[in-house]
Design an enzyme around this catalytic site. Structure first.
Site, mmCIF file in Angstrom:
data_model
loop_
_atom_site.group_PDB
_atom_site.id
_atom_site.type_symbol
_atom_site.label_atom_id
_atom_site.label_comp_id
_atom_site.label_asym_id
_atom_site.label_seq_id
_atom_site.Cartn_x
_atom_site.Cartn_y
_atom_site.Cartn_z
ATOM 1 N N LYS A 1 -10.131 -5.627 10.856
ATOM 2 C CA LYS A 1 -11.330 -5.041 10.046
ATOM 3 C C LYS A 1 -12.587 -4.887 10.843
ATOM 4 O O LYS A 1 -13.426 -4.199 10.535
ATOM 5 C CB LYS A 1 -11.483 -5.835 8.779
ATOM 6 C CG LYS A 1 -10.225 -5.406 7.778
ATOM 7 C CD LYS A 1 -10.684 -6.305 6.624
ATOM 8 C CE LYS A 1 -9.401 -6.036 5.572
ATOM 9 N NZ LYS A 1 -9.863 -6.382 4.214
ATOM 10 N N ASP B 1 -13.279 -3.154 -0.342
ATOM 11 C CA ASP B 1 -12.601 -4.321 -0.847
ATOM 12 C C ASP B 1 -13.476 -4.874 -1.891
ATOM 13 O O ASP B 1 -12.828 -5.135 -3.076
ATOM 14 C CB ASP B 1 -12.541 -5.369 0.407
ATOM 15 C CG ASP B 1 -11.077 -5.177 1.172
ATOM 16 O OD1 ASP B 1 -10.160 -4.620 0.706
ATOM 17 O OD2 ASP B 1 -11.438 -5.429 2.445
ATOM 18 N N THR C 1 -6.271 -3.592 7.920
ATOM 19 C CA THR C 1 -6.134 -4.876 7.423
ATOM 20 C C THR C 1 -6.244 -5.907 8.492
ATOM 21 O O THR C 1 -6.358 -5.509 9.500
ATOM 22 C CB THR C 1 -4.875 -4.958 6.521
ATOM 23 O OG1 THR C 1 -4.925 -6.302 5.565
ATOM 24 C CG2 THR C 1 -3.582 -4.963 7.329
ATOM 25 N N ARG D 1 -16.344 -25.142 1.442
ATOM 26 C CA ARG D 1 -16.201 -26.305 2.023
ATOM 27 C C ARG D 1 -17.050 -26.874 3.134
ATOM 28 O O ARG D 1 -17.689 -27.807 3.140
ATOM 29 C CB ARG D 1 -14.994 -26.451 2.534
ATOM 30 C CG ARG D 1 -13.956 -27.655 2.795
ATOM 31 C CD ARG D 1 -12.678 -27.753 3.261
ATOM 32 N NE ARG D 1 -12.649 -26.797 4.414
ATOM 33 C CZ ARG D 1 -11.431 -26.043 4.672
ATOM 34 N NH1 ARG D 1 -10.555 -26.295 4.089
ATOM 35 N NH2 ARG D 1 -11.415 -25.140 6.006
ATOM 36 N N THR D 2 -17.515 -26.034 3.867
ATOM 37 C CA THR D 2 -18.518 -26.190 4.911
ATOM 38 C C THR D 2 -19.759 -25.464 4.638
ATOM 39 O O THR D 2 -19.785 -24.039 4.301
ATOM 40 C CB THR D 2 -18.117 -25.517 6.341
ATOM 41 O OG1 THR D 2 -17.563 -24.325 6.291
ATOM 42 C CG2 THR D 2 -17.077 -26.395 7.180
ATOM 43 N N GLU E 1 -22.654 -24.901 5.562
ATOM 44 C CA GLU E 1 -23.279 -24.005 6.538
ATOM 45 C C GLU E 1 -23.026 -22.517 6.540
ATOM 46 O O GLU E 1 -23.859 -21.488 6.488
ATOM 47 C CB GLU E 1 -23.150 -24.308 7.980
ATOM 48 C CG GLU E 1 -23.974 -25.916 8.135
ATOM 49 C CD GLU E 1 -22.945 -26.881 7.611
ATOM 50 O OE1 GLU E 1 -23.430 -27.905 7.474
ATOM 51 O OE2 GLU E 1 -21.818 -26.869 7.260
ATOM 52 N N LYS E 2 -21.821 -22.248 6.165
ATOM 53 C CA LYS E 2 -21.299 -20.797 6.082
ATOM 54 C C LYS E 2 -21.614 -20.104 4.995
ATOM 55 O O LYS E 2 -22.112 -19.185 4.828
ATOM 56 C CB LYS E 2 -19.526 -20.853 5.900
ATOM 57 C CG LYS E 2 -19.086 -21.051 7.466
ATOM 58 C CD LYS E 2 -17.490 -20.836 7.454
ATOM 59 C CE LYS E 2 -16.924 -19.278 7.424
ATOM 60 N NZ LYS E 2 -15.768 -19.002 7.810
ATOM 61 N N SER F 1 0.578 -1.276 -0.111
ATOM 62 C CA SER F 1 0.148 0.213 0.058
ATOM 63 C C SER F 1 0.923 1.312 0.062
ATOM 64 O O SER F 1 0.592 2.305 -0.652
ATOM 65 C CB SER F 1 -1.005 -0.179 1.196
ATOM 66 O OG SER F 1 -1.870 -0.913 1.069
#
Length: 276
Positions: free
Chosen positions: A66, A102, A62, A152-153, A155-156, A17
């Site tokens: 955050k 972002d 960062t 992968r999970t 639920e998230k 940055s």
């Protein structure tokens, strides 16, 4: 008097940055400097009080701060509140306002670098972490037809879709997403799978990829992940993470100064630094 800007995080010494912002300040004749501020997790409140007390004009935030900065700010804009993370703070005469550039930076980089509009596009986002949240909520503000989530999970991914827009989004396991790849115009990896030093692994099998699709990876080290190399070999158009890094910085720069920096110059500086 020279204005002070900077980055708050832990660790921060590898950040690109300062390179981007200080060059842009110099080129636009803005009397300002961008510094790195290493802030340990227990010191976030003190650091934000320091921004106020010292009259620091603005900071980026960062990992891992955050989320942690939010209670110490006077105001958080709606987009950042929805994501639950702040990466840019403006100091308006002691009143600190938090934003998140972002995901918005990612979307702008995608449209400009790939020379497309997202109107009517079917998009698959891989991952459901912090990076995915910002990108998902920013994609929802476009006219994309579908924005589906795979993780992968599962639920998230499900939680994210329930918070977002269940009419325009579905959620899948990675295995199911692999069988559906041909349905999408744009496939985005928001995970760190394939990042240096574990460059051999890939986030998702591209066996069913259609040629001509856009495959995008928010990783920029390496500049071309193994996954992007394979996508290219299968006839996809590919985009690495440099654009997101540059455009989130450019949007923060614009919020602070009211001026839009030379993003191509920023990109060139970042790529040169990464190749060293």
């Amino acid at each position: 008097m020279e204005k002070v800007y900077g980055l708050i995080g832990f660790p921060v010494e590898h950040s690109l940055s300062p390179l981007m912002h200080n060059d842009a300040f110099a080129r636009l004749g803005i009397p300002a400097r961008y510094h790195l501020f290493s802030v340990e997790p227990g010191q976030v409140g003190a650091a934000i009080a320091g921004v106020r007390a010292l009259g620091i004009a603005g900071v980026n935030v960062t990992i891992p701060h955050k989320l942690a900065v939010i209670p110490f700010l006077d105001e958080v804009d709606e987009h950042a509140r929805r994501i639950g993370a702040v990466n840019t703070i403006i100091n308006n005469d002691g009143r600190l306002v938090g934003y998140n550039t972002d995901g918005l930076g990612y979307v702008q980089a995608l449209e400009e670098e790939m020379n497309i509009t997202l109107d009517g596009k079917r998009i698959l986002v891989i991952g459901a972490g912090g990076g995915a949240r910002g990108i998902y909520f920013s994609l929802l503000s476009t006219a994309a037809e579908r924005i589906d989530m795979a993780n992968r999970t599962v639920e998230k991914a499900e939680r994210l879709v329930r918070e977002g827009d269940e009419r325009r989004s579905a959620y899948f396991s990675l295995a199911e997403a692999e069988t559906r790849l041909a349905e999408y115009d744009i496939i985005i990896n928001t995970t760190s799978v394939g990042m240096h030093p574990r460059v051999e692994v890939q986030p998702l099998s591209l066996e069913r990829l259609r040629p001509g699709v856009i495959v995008s990876d928010i990783i920029y080290n390496p500049l071309e992940t193994k996954w992007l190399k394979e996508a290219k070999a299968r006839g996809a158009r590919v985009q690495n993470g440099v654009g997101m890094l540059v455009y989130q910085g450019a949007l923060a720069f614009e919020k602070w100064t009211g001026q839009w920096p030379d993003v191509n110059r920023m990109k060139q500086l970042v790529i040169e630094a990464l190749r060293r």
